[in-house]
Design a protein around this motif. Structure first.
Motif, PDB file in Angstrom:
ATOM      1  N   ASP A   1      12.502  -2.005  -4.805  1.00 14.61           N
ATOM      2  CA  ASP A   1      11.100  -1.994  -5.262  1.00 14.61           C
ATOM      3  C   ASP A   1       9.666  -1.175  -4.036  1.00 14.61           C
ATOM      4  OD1 ASP A   1      11.445  -3.430  -7.644  1.00 14.61           O
ATOM      5  OD2 ASP A   1      10.623  -5.505  -6.233  1.00 14.61           O
ATOM      6  N   ARG A   2      10.163  -1.328  -3.278  1.00 13.00           N
ATOM      7  CA  ARG A   2       9.573  -1.342  -1.903  1.00 13.00           C
ATOM      8  C   ARG A   2      10.372   0.950  -1.869  1.00 13.00           C
ATOM      9  NH1 ARG A   2      11.504  -3.895   2.726  1.00 13.00           N
ATOM     10  NH2 ARG A   2      10.197  -2.470   4.309  1.00 13.00           N
ATOM     11  N   ILE A   3      11.035   0.751  -2.020  1.00 12.46           N
ATOM     12  CA  ILE A   3      11.646   2.138  -2.210  1.00 12.46           C
ATOM     13  C   ILE A   3      10.723   3.097  -3.176  1.00 12.46           C
ATOM     14  CG2 ILE A   3      13.356   4.118  -2.811  1.00 12.46           C
ATOM     15  CD1 ILE A   3      15.327   2.575  -1.635  1.00 12.46           C
ATOM     16  N   GLY A   4      10.484   2.146  -4.297  1.00 12.08           N
ATOM     17  CA  GLY A   4       9.945   2.970  -5.684  1.00 12.08           C
ATOM     18  C   GLY A   4       8.056   2.965  -5.271  1.00 12.08           C
TER      19      GLY A   4
ATOM     20  N   VAL B   1      18.097   5.412  -5.733  1.00 10.49           N
ATOM     21  CA  VAL B   1      17.114   4.486  -6.266  1.00 10.49           C
ATOM     22  C   VAL B   1      16.215   4.365  -7.243  1.00 10.49           C
ATOM     23  CG1 VAL B   1      16.004   2.325  -5.827  1.00 10.49           C
ATOM     24  CG2 VAL B   1      18.339   2.585  -4.468  1.00 10.49           C
ATOM     25  N   LEU B   2      15.652   5.583  -6.788  1.00  7.08           N
ATOM     26  CA  LEU B   2      14.485   6.005  -7.970  1.00  7.08           C
ATOM     27  C   LEU B   2      14.971   6.717  -9.211  1.00  7.08           C
ATOM     28  CD1 LEU B   2      12.292   8.169  -5.365  1.00  7.08           C
ATOM     29  CD2 LEU B   2      12.063   6.119  -6.055  1.00  7.08           C
ATOM     30  N   TYR B   3      16.442   7.114  -9.365  1.00  9.35           N
ATOM     31  CA  TYR B   3      17.287   7.773 -10.567  1.00  9.35           C
ATOM     32  C   TYR B   3      16.996   6.708 -11.111  1.00  9.35           C
ATOM     33  CZ  TYR B   3      20.617   9.740 -13.260  1.00  9.35           C
ATOM     34  OH  TYR B   3      21.282  10.201 -14.384  1.00  9.35           O
TER      35      TYR B   3
ATOM     36  N   PHE C   1      18.595  -6.166  -2.967  1.00  6.80           N
ATOM     37  CA  PHE C   1      18.483  -4.467  -3.449  1.00  6.80           C
ATOM     38  C   PHE C   1      17.295  -5.143  -4.796  1.00  6.80           C
ATOM     39  CE2 PHE C   1      19.416  -1.339  -6.877  1.00  6.80           C
ATOM     40  CZ  PHE C   1      19.478  -0.661  -6.004  1.00  6.80           C
ATOM     41  N   ARG C   2      17.103  -5.797  -5.004  1.00 10.17           N
ATOM     42  CA  ARG C   2      16.107  -5.361  -5.688  1.00 10.17           C
ATOM     43  C   ARG C   2      14.379  -5.621  -5.249  1.00 10.17           C
ATOM     44  NH1 ARG C   2      15.388  -6.269 -10.992  1.00 10.17           N
ATOM     45  NH2 ARG C   2      16.795  -7.758 -11.016  1.00 10.17           N
TER      46      ARG C   2
ATOM     47  N   LEU D   1       3.889   6.921  -4.412  1.00  5.45           N
ATOM     48  CA  LEU D   1       3.022   7.151  -3.255  1.00  5.45           C
ATOM     49  C   LEU D   1       3.126   8.709  -3.015  1.00  5.45           C
ATOM     50  CD1 LEU D   1       2.606   3.785  -1.087  1.00  5.45           C
ATOM     51  CD2 LEU D   1       1.274   5.006  -2.561  1.00  5.45           C
ATOM     52  N   TYR D   2       4.238   8.917  -2.683  1.00  2.00           N
ATOM     53  CA  TYR D   2       4.566  10.657  -2.471  1.00  2.00           C
ATOM     54  C   TYR D   2       4.488  12.146  -3.063  1.00  2.00           C
ATOM     55  CZ  TYR D   2       7.601  14.263  -0.670  1.00  2.00           C
ATOM     56  OH  TYR D   2       7.721  15.127  -0.218  1.00  2.00           O
TER      57      TYR D   2
END
Length: 117
Positions: free
Chosen positions: A10-13, A80-82, A5-6, A18-19
């Motif tokens: 990190d990848r989603i973050g 995840v960002l939240y 999950f970590r 970038l987005y």
């Protein structure tokens, strides 16, 4: 190989950062929650399309399993960002709120099954 999950967080973050930079989006506490609501609405729309309880999109898009999965991924990514933006340790919170009940419910289920037999 599945990511932890970590690692996934990190990848989603990284994608989120970038987005936001590429599209010049200023994110704040409200933005993360509002995006969750938006993505849940989009997932709901796909669910209703697949179930035949909504009219098809004018351009014929949507209503497929892939579209549903993509919207689920958007909702999960925004969640995840939240979590990251609000410094929520979801693993600890799940342990505290949900998993602490596991032994109790397993025991109750075993007792129920034993009583049915």
């Amino acid at each position: 190989m599945s990511a932890t999950f970590r690692e996934l967080s990190d990848r989603i973050g990284q994608v989120g950062e970038l987005y936001a930079r590429v599209h010049e989006i200023e994110r704040n506490a409200d933005w993360y929650l509002l995006k969750l609501t938006e993505e849940l609405g989009e997932l709901t729309a796909e669910h209703l399309l697949i179930a035949g309880r909504a009219k098809p999109n004018a351009d014929g898009s949507g209503g497929s399993r892939e579209a549903l999965e993509n919207e689920a991924a958007d909702l999960f990514g925004q969640f995840v960002l939240y979590l990251r933006a609000n410094e929520i340790n979801i693993e600890a919170a799940i342990e505290r709120k949900w998993l602490r009940h596991l032994d109790k419910y397993v025991s109750l289920d075993v007792d129920k099954v034993a009583g049915d037999g």
